[in-house]
Design a protein around this motif. Sequence first.
Motif, short mmCIF file in Angstrom:
data_model
loop_
_atom_site.label_atom_id
_atom_site.label_comp_id
_atom_site.label_asym_id
_atom_site.label_seq_id
_atom_site.Cartn_x
_atom_site.Cartn_y
_atom_site.Cartn_z
N GLY A 91 0.79 -1.22 0.00
CA GLY A 91 0.00 0.00 0.00
C GLY A 91 0.82 1.27 0.00
O GLY A 91 1.44 1.63 -1.01
N ILE A 92 0.86 1.93 1.16
CA ILE A 92 1.37 3.30 1.21
C ILE A 92 2.82 3.46 0.75
O ILE A 92 3.18 4.51 0.26
N GLY A 93 3.63 2.41 0.89
CA GLY A 93 5.04 2.55 0.50
C GLY A 93 5.27 2.45 -1.00
O GLY A 93 6.25 2.99 -1.53
N SER A 94 4.38 1.75 -1.71
CA SER A 94 4.61 1.51 -3.14
C SER A 94 3.68 2.29 -4.06
O SER A 94 4.00 2.51 -5.23
N GLN A 95 2.50 2.68 -3.55
CA GLN A 95 1.47 3.14 -4.48
C GLN A 95 1.75 4.52 -5.09
O GLN A 95 1.30 4.82 -6.19
N GLY A 96 2.51 5.36 -4.40
CA GLY A 96 2.92 6.63 -5.01
C GLY A 96 3.74 6.36 -6.26
O GLY A 96 3.55 7.00 -7.31
N LEU A 97 4.63 5.39 -6.16
CA LEU A 97 5.46 4.98 -7.30
C LEU A 97 4.59 4.37 -8.40
O LEU A 97 4.75 4.68 -9.59
N VAL A 98 3.66 3.50 -8.00
CA VAL A 98 2.76 2.88 -9.00
C VAL A 98 1.96 3.95 -9.73
O VAL A 98 1.82 3.92 -10.95
N MET A 99 1.46 4.94 -8.99
CA MET A 99 0.56 5.94 -9.58
C MET A 99 1.30 7.02 -10.36
O MET A 99 0.82 7.48 -11.39
N ALA A 100 2.47 7.43 -9.85
CA ALA A 100 3.10 8.63 -10.42
C ALA A 100 4.53 8.41 -10.90
O ALA A 100 5.16 9.34 -11.39
N GLY A 101 5.03 7.18 -10.77
CA GLY A 101 6.42 6.93 -11.14
C GLY A 101 6.64 6.90 -12.64
O GLY A 101 5.72 6.62 -13.42
N THR A 102 7.87 7.18 -13.06
CA THR A 102 8.24 7.04 -14.46
C THR A 102 8.53 5.56 -14.73
O THR A 102 8.71 4.77 -13.79
N ALA A 103 8.65 5.21 -16.02
CA ALA A 103 8.97 3.82 -16.37
C ALA A 103 10.29 3.41 -15.73
O ALA A 103 10.43 2.29 -15.22
N GLU A 104 11.27 4.32 -15.71
CA GLU A 104 12.59 4.00 -15.14
C GLU A 104 12.47 3.77 -13.63
O GLU A 104 13.04 2.82 -13.08
N GLN A 105 11.76 4.67 -12.95
CA GLN A 105 11.60 4.53 -11.50
C GLN A 105 10.91 3.21 -11.17
O GLN A 105 11.31 2.48 -10.25
#
Length: 260
Positions: A91-105
Amino acid sequence: MALDPETFDTLIDTIRRFVAERLRPLEGEVEEADAIPAHIIAEMKELGLFGLSIAEEYGGLGLTMLEECKVAVELGRTTPAFRSTFGTNVGIGSQGLVMAGTAEQKSEWLPRIASGEVVASFALTEPDVGSDSGSVKTRAVKDGDIYRLTGTKRFITNADKAHVFTVMARTGEETGGRGVSAFLVPRDLPGISIGEPEKKMGQKGAKVADVVFDDTPVPASLRLGAEGEGFKIAMQVLDRGRLHISAVCVGVAERLIADC
Ligand SMILES: Cc1cc2nc3c(=O)[nH]c(=O)nc-3n(C[C@H](O)[C@H](O)[C@H](O)COP(=O)(O)OP(=O)(O)OC[C@H]3O[C@@H](n4cnc5c(N)ncnc54)[C@H](O)[C@@H]3O)c2cc1C
């Protein structure tokens, strides 16, 4: 549905058995030791629990929100500290990355978050900033191709074992949520220290602690989304988190009723 119904039913049966046969017998031990046994964490990794919500292309199970909630109900039937072990990765630790991350991130971090090799935490709350989460005071000052982060985050779940934090910090002069940006901050950057875990009233085995940033140089390439989008990202992450935690509470309540 991300999984076909038969596969999903098998997953639910497997988790129900894992909770009943592997986790519930250890509740007393977890309470006593204030820690989750390492062999159980290994079994959680085997079952794919760290990657429940992460897309299959990154090694997760790619569950929908509804499927994740059904799994969370099952996990609520034992001490919630077990779920907290992988809960921030889901949840909270990964979803920012899932929602707003770039392909590289995403390709850099998500496979290791999904496998449990990397523990991811979420750092929004501060000593003077709780429910009014748009008021974050931690600052991220642009300095060439890095941001310098300074501030204290409080009550951060899994801070003691996290390898990476999603951190909300103020980049602009605007007051409230508008001036806040989100960053992926690896634990091994300079100027990061972790406080002693808080003494809590419950949830033994799940740790929360301060995370202190002192002029921590964060590469600008690790910002999530545009400058000023961090508060919106945090709120979208928490929307999912609230559904997940509500489902856990349903499992907890069903267990209480069943056991009384
Ligand atoms: C076990 C645990 C794990 C946590 N994990 C994380 C984490 O991983 N990452 C993270 O960033 N944070 C985490 N937190 C922090 C959590 O998000 C905050 O505790 C929460 O946002 C509330 O903030 P606060 O504790 O400062 O309470 P406050 O905001 O001070 O609220 C205290 C009380 O006042 C009430 N209140 C607040 N404002 C108003 C108002 N305007 N009007 C009326 N009543 C009001 C609240 O409803 C509450 O009852 C965790 C907290 C706990 C306890």
